[in-house]
Design a protein around this motif. Structure first.
Motif, PDB file in Angstrom:
ATOM      1  N   PHE A  37     -13.608   3.394 -19.075  1.00 39.03           N
ATOM      2  CA  PHE A  37     -12.757   4.210 -18.221  1.00 39.03           C
ATOM      3  C   PHE A  37     -11.957   5.166 -19.101  1.00 39.03           C
ATOM      4  O   PHE A  37     -11.570   4.815 -20.220  1.00 39.03           O
ATOM      5  CB  PHE A  37     -11.752   3.338 -17.469  1.00 39.03           C
ATOM      6  CG  PHE A  37     -12.312   2.649 -16.264  1.00 39.03           C
ATOM      7  CD1 PHE A  37     -12.489   3.342 -15.066  1.00 39.03           C
ATOM      8  CD2 PHE A  37     -12.631   1.295 -16.310  1.00 39.03           C
ATOM      9  CE1 PHE A  37     -12.987   2.695 -13.946  1.00 39.03           C
ATOM     10  CE2 PHE A  37     -13.136   0.653 -15.194  1.00 39.03           C
ATOM     11  CZ  PHE A  37     -13.316   1.351 -14.003  1.00 39.03           C
ATOM     12  N   ILE A  91     -10.101   2.943 -21.941  1.00 41.75           N
ATOM     13  CA  ILE A  91      -9.789   1.523 -21.861  1.00 41.75           C
ATOM     14  C   ILE A  91     -10.938   0.805 -22.540  1.00 41.75           C
ATOM     15  O   ILE A  91     -12.102   1.024 -22.193  1.00 41.75           O
ATOM     16  CB  ILE A  91      -9.678   1.063 -20.396  1.00 41.75           C
ATOM     17  CG1 ILE A  91      -8.584   1.824 -19.670  1.00 41.75           C
ATOM     18  CG2 ILE A  91      -9.447  -0.437 -20.342  1.00 41.75           C
ATOM     19  CD1 ILE A  91      -7.192   1.401 -20.031  1.00 41.75           C
ATOM     20  N   LEU A 122     -12.004  -3.914 -18.899  1.00 42.76           N
ATOM     21  CA  LEU A 122     -12.410  -3.006 -17.832  1.00 42.76           C
ATOM     22  C   LEU A 122     -13.707  -2.316 -18.245  1.00 42.76           C
ATOM     23  O   LEU A 122     -13.795  -1.798 -19.360  1.00 42.76           O
ATOM     24  CB  LEU A 122     -11.330  -1.954 -17.576  1.00 42.76           C
ATOM     25  CG  LEU A 122      -9.892  -2.420 -17.343  1.00 42.76           C
ATOM     26  CD1 LEU A 122      -9.031  -1.255 -16.877  1.00 42.76           C
ATOM     27  CD2 LEU A 122      -9.808  -3.547 -16.342  1.00 42.76           C
ATOM     28  N   ARG A 123     -14.677  -2.336 -17.370  1.00 40.87           N
ATOM     29  CA  ARG A 123     -15.910  -1.585 -17.631  1.00 40.87           C
ATOM     30  C   ARG A 123     -16.248  -0.778 -16.399  1.00 40.87           C
ATOM     31  O   ARG A 123     -16.138  -1.271 -15.285  1.00 40.87           O
ATOM     32  CB  ARG A 123     -17.053  -2.525 -18.014  1.00 40.87           C
ATOM     33  CG  ARG A 123     -16.839  -3.107 -19.392  1.00 40.87           C
ATOM     34  CD  ARG A 123     -18.056  -3.803 -19.960  1.00 40.87           C
ATOM     35  NE  ARG A 123     -17.679  -4.512 -21.185  1.00 40.87           N
ATOM     36  CZ  ARG A 123     -18.352  -5.521 -21.708  1.00 40.87           C
ATOM     37  NH1 ARG A 123     -19.462  -5.942 -21.117  1.00 40.87           N
ATOM     38  NH2 ARG A 123     -17.937  -6.103 -22.819  1.00 40.87           N
ATOM     39  N   SER A 124     -16.654   0.450 -16.620  1.00 32.46           N
ATOM     40  CA  SER A 124     -16.775   1.359 -15.478  1.00 32.46           C
ATOM     41  C   SER A 124     -18.183   1.435 -14.914  1.00 32.46           C
ATOM     42  O   SER A 124     -18.502   2.354 -14.183  1.00 32.46           O
ATOM     43  CB  SER A 124     -16.303   2.753 -15.899  1.00 32.46           C
ATOM     44  OG  SER A 124     -17.225   3.311 -16.813  1.00 32.46           O
ATOM     45  N   GLU A 125     -19.024   0.467 -15.256  1.00 32.74           N
ATOM     46  CA  GLU A 125     -20.409   0.591 -14.778  1.00 32.74           C
ATOM     47  C   GLU A 125     -20.465   0.543 -13.249  1.00 32.74           C
ATOM     48  O   GLU A 125     -19.768  -0.214 -12.595  1.00 32.74           O
ATOM     49  CB  GLU A 125     -21.319  -0.478 -15.391  1.00 32.74           C
ATOM     50  CG  GLU A 125     -20.788  -1.880 -15.280  1.00 32.74           C
ATOM     51  CD  GLU A 125     -21.577  -2.897 -16.104  1.00 32.74           C
ATOM     52  OE1 GLU A 125     -22.772  -2.687 -16.334  1.00 32.74           O
ATOM     53  OE2 GLU A 125     -20.966  -3.906 -16.504  1.00 32.74           O
ATOM     54  N   THR A 156     -14.463  -3.531  -7.692  1.00 32.91           N
ATOM     55  CA  THR A 156     -15.875  -3.195  -7.823  1.00 32.91           C
ATOM     56  C   THR A 156     -16.042  -1.755  -7.320  1.00 32.91           C
ATOM     57  O   THR A 156     -15.143  -1.217  -6.686  1.00 32.91           O
ATOM     58  CB  THR A 156     -16.745  -4.162  -6.983  1.00 32.91           C
ATOM     59  OG1 THR A 156     -16.226  -4.192  -5.653  1.00 32.91           O
ATOM     60  CG2 THR A 156     -16.713  -5.578  -7.549  1.00 32.91           C
ATOM     61  N   ASN A 192     -15.644  -4.547 -12.165  1.00 31.17           N
ATOM     62  CA  ASN A 192     -15.159  -3.548 -13.103  1.00 31.17           C
ATOM     63  C   ASN A 192     -13.947  -4.033 -13.888  1.00 31.17           C
ATOM     64  O   ASN A 192     -13.550  -3.424 -14.868  1.00 31.17           O
ATOM     65  CB  ASN A 192     -14.828  -2.248 -12.366  1.00 31.17           C
ATOM     66  CG  ASN A 192     -16.063  -1.611 -11.770  1.00 31.17           C
ATOM     67  OD1 ASN A 192     -16.210  -1.536 -10.555  1.00 31.17           O
ATOM     68  ND2 ASN A 192     -16.978  -1.198 -12.606  1.00 31.17           N
ATOM     69  N   GLU A 193     -13.358  -5.121 -13.414  1.00 34.45           N
ATOM     70  CA  GLU A 193     -12.245  -5.720 -14.147  1.00 34.45           C
ATOM     71  C   GLU A 193     -12.475  -7.217 -14.220  1.00 34.45           C
ATOM     72  O   GLU A 193     -12.652  -7.867 -13.184  1.00 34.45           O
ATOM     73  CB  GLU A 193     -10.923  -5.400 -13.426  1.00 34.45           C
ATOM     74  CG  GLU A 193      -9.720  -6.007 -14.115  1.00 34.45           C
ATOM     75  CD  GLU A 193      -8.390  -5.586 -13.476  1.00 34.45           C
ATOM     76  OE1 GLU A 193      -8.337  -4.555 -12.793  1.00 34.45           O
ATOM     77  OE2 GLU A 193      -7.412  -6.336 -13.669  1.00 34.45           O
ATOM     78  N   PRO A 219      -7.812  -9.073 -20.174  1.00 32.26           N
ATOM     79  CA  PRO A 219      -8.652  -8.358 -19.222  1.00 32.26           C
ATOM     80  C   PRO A 219      -9.503  -7.309 -19.906  1.00 32.26           C
ATOM     81  O   PRO A 219      -9.110  -6.758 -20.935  1.00 32.26           O
ATOM     82  CB  PRO A 219      -7.636  -7.697 -18.295  1.00 32.26           C
ATOM     83  CG  PRO A 219      -6.397  -7.566 -19.092  1.00 32.26           C
ATOM     84  CD  PRO A 219      -6.405  -8.653 -20.114  1.00 32.26           C
TER      85      PRO A 219
END
Lengths: 463, 463
Positions: free
Chosen positions: B174, B206, B231-234, B457, B243-244, B229
């Motif tokens: 992100f 992030i 975070l991935r924006s896939e 999500t 996403n988290e 935590p």
């Protein structure tokens, strides 16, 4: 991996006396003469080093004796208790294997470095005594916090970092996006930024607090706590502000303001006590080199009963003080740093300041019967100022809605928070504990950048 | 706050027999006839409710008997052990104070609700049996993880969330900004977005992993872990992606791949054991209502020795299998879900798959002497697939730099990571444990959205 680490040798020295031990670690210092030498070895398990004695009986003595600082070695040797020496024991090496040699431009040679310089080598600074102490204390403090809450029946809740709700004003919230910021942002038919094309289909932020979400879980589990990172985008370059820090936010059902203060005091004392028990070497070091009198300060905290005083009575004391203030104390205003300092010195210990003027506090705080103050409480401690801030929450639906409307907030966005006042409402309270502020208090470190592994502050996001 | 909570009564029933107790909690169910009735009361401290017997001797009996579900009450009454009844004891109420009445439109009435519906009332779902069990297990699991690492000498490190470095490709990262996304972005002289006006003065993201930063601390403390935590924006809408999510990333100095597997196995067994000990009621519930055979599965894990097998030998087994694959197994490829499933069933337990083809793994993994594979290991467990992924790290500066250049990465951006190979380099390893995957395995919950308090999500960021 070696079976034994340096911590074991210090904690249980007698057991290893005259025994062969195998250690792997880093050379912290080395002194040699022609036929023998001393290596201070550290493997990261313990604050103190182990003294390894090398002699020319080692087949690679000459090479070992010339090793650079922070080279990596494996030592086989016999532990000998050295009763009259500076160190309680030493290892007489029978074999040393060189695992890696440290490049000669290693920046952490023996001389002392300023904290400012060490921030520029944040990837290496935990190898110094100061940061080794600080970051081990950070770890032990974090665990003591978990322990306190888990042992007292709290449920740990991971509240979300990503949020669409704007709970306390988005001014300090970072925006999060998957849109390409190097290009023009996509536009909708009206020429406005088309957030429907962002990952979540709307504007999203990084939340600055987990409290509201935490309350929803407290209404199921009674007692909960959060412990996670918090990002705030404020553009302030001070010793106590960072844009990324960790926070603990407990929330307790069936708990009023007095009970909340009991919990805060009990919690803080537990944490300080455990850290002192578990990091005696590190606390000694901080007491000697970071803040003289640190241990005395912490012991005093453990043995004191925290003062509880209304905000208006604090203002009375400040007004009567024979002192020239930079900011004049006022019944309707927040306390300035100078006031916090004065009041903790006045009472010579931690002070709960409670029942604050409603207009300078958050919308969700419980309105007192006087109609003017809210049941909020800040804990001020000598030297660090405010480290905990809490309140009883407004549990009355109508009263809460009224304040939300007065403050021109969007009630629809937090309908789920208001729902708690319709479904199972109860007197409840919570507080926030700034983890870094607490660490600064416990270690004596004065700049927040020096208690965070990789600090993020305005214009500063290296590593 | 009551001195006593329901958990105390269950854990120490005899102590309270025939004694007066005071409880505050929520009415979970209520059954009444004309002169008496039963309230199932819960205060959040325990999975099970307490049965409160009410009779018309209570002065407000009629009002109490008509209370809505999730109203809040304070009960004074005597605890009586009821040996032949369904519940081990009951409280015979002598006084009931109504603290709040729940609105009649409360959505959680007695009937069962689908998990999909409950996601739309995420602020209330922890009050249901299922989510109460799941989220208490989440809390207890998190603490068991901390306990494991702290008791074994690891230092907990809070690696940064905000990063400028693009460690594993920014595709899934992100972007973070303080710029106003509703307006045109500020431009520099060349007409490009002027990131110098963003808070950090450059593009920030992030991070999707704390590993690289974790390694820097392992080179000081020997053993460290992160837990925070991620975070991935896939943009993937599957049952196992959010996403988290939270991740644990231990990193261990002086540790090779074999020792890493020892640690992973020991760690997983410790966690599962502690959760079973500390949440017996919740695990029983999950075993009955979420995944039949859950306890048997977990007990088997505790008593098994995990298989360790090379990737190429797994492919051999898959190729020989009398099965029609959707994805044909290949020596140079990753394992598909169907392969993971087959191999854990084949060995009837957890399987470490190790020594993977280098091209499908990350740049920082240790190249094996064969020049073709890297010392990576994934742990596959029955039912949940991969829950841990780790590797020995490349400790050789030249080899690491070579891969970084081959992959056209910017070595300058991670000069500090490369520094670890010049200053105190050592054989070291680490792994990542996906916290939610682990929870799905422990509870039997099939959708990641149902083990996260407020799941995020794609297109979904409510509450």
């Amino acid at each position: 991996m070696s079976e034994i680490v340096i911590k074991d040798l210090y904690r249980d020295t007698k057991k290893y006396n005259n025994k062969e031990v195998i250690l792997e670690g880093w050379v912290k210092t080395i002194r040699d003469s022609k036929t023998f030498g001393f290596i201070e070895l550290n493997d990261g398990s313990f604050f103190k080093n182990v003294q390894v004695v090398i002699t020319d009986k080692l087949e690679n003595f000459e090479k070992v004796a010339k090793l650079s600082i922070y080279s990596c070695i494996k030592v086989i040797g016999k532990l000998i208790i050295t009763e009259n020496a500076k160190q309680p024991f030493e290892i007489q090496a029978t074999n040393i294997e060189i695992l890696s040699e440290c490049d000669k431009d290693y920046p952490l040679q023996k001389k002392r470095h300023s904290f400012e310089y060490l921030r520029t080598i944040a990837h290496l600074r935990p190898r110094t005594n100061t940061f080794n102490a600080v970051f081990r204390i950070r770890s032990v403090t974090a665990f003591a916090i978990h322990e306190y809450f888990q042992n007292n029946g709290y449920v740990y809740v991971h509240t979300p970092i990503i949020t669409c709700a704007d709970c306390e004003g988005s001014a300090e919230m970072f925006k999060l996006t998957t849109m390409d910021l190097k290009k023009e942002l996509p536009k909708d038919q009206d020429g406005k930024t088309d957030f429907s094309r962002d990952l979540f289909g709307k504007e999203t932020y990084i939340t600055g607090s987990g409290q509201l979400h935490g309350e929803t879980f407290a209404s199921a589990f009674g007692k909960i706590y959060t412990f996670g990172p918090t990002l705030r985008s404020e553009n302030s370059n001070t010793k106590t502000h960072a844009n990324e820090f960790w926070m603990i936010e407990p929330e307790i059902s069936f708990c009023d303001l007095d009970e909340l203060m009991d919990i805060e005091e009990d919690c803080l004392k537990y944490i300080v006590k455990k850290v002192m028990e578990r990091c005696p070497e590190e606390i000694d070091f901080c007491d000697k080199f970071i803040e003289k009198g640190l241990k005395e300060k912490l012991n005093k905290l453990l043995n004191s009963e925290f003062v509880r005083i209304d905000h208006k009575d604090v203002i009375d004391i400040l007004k009567k003080a024979d002192k020239k203030w930079e900011f004049e104390p006022d019944y309707g205003e927040d306390l300035a740093k100078e006031h916090e300092k004065y009041i903790t010195e006045y009472f010579n210990g931690p002070v709960f300041v409670k029942n604050w003027p409603k207009d300078i506090k958050s919308y969700y705080m419980k309105l007192n019967p006087d109609g003017k103050t809210v049941a909020a409480v800040d804990l001020e401690v000598p030297g660090a100022g405010e480290i905990m801030g809490g309140s009883q929450r407004e549990e009355d639906y109508e009263k809460l809605l009224k304040v939300i409307k007065e403050r021109k907030m969007d009630a629809d966005q937090i309908y789920w928070y208001l729902d708690l006042r319709r479904y199972g409402s109860n007197i409840h309270s919570g507080f926030g504990l700034g983890f870094e502020r607490l660490l600064m208090y416990i270690t004596g470190i004065e700049n927040i950048r020096d208690v965070i592994p990789y600090p993020r502050t305005p214009k500063n996001c290296d590593f």
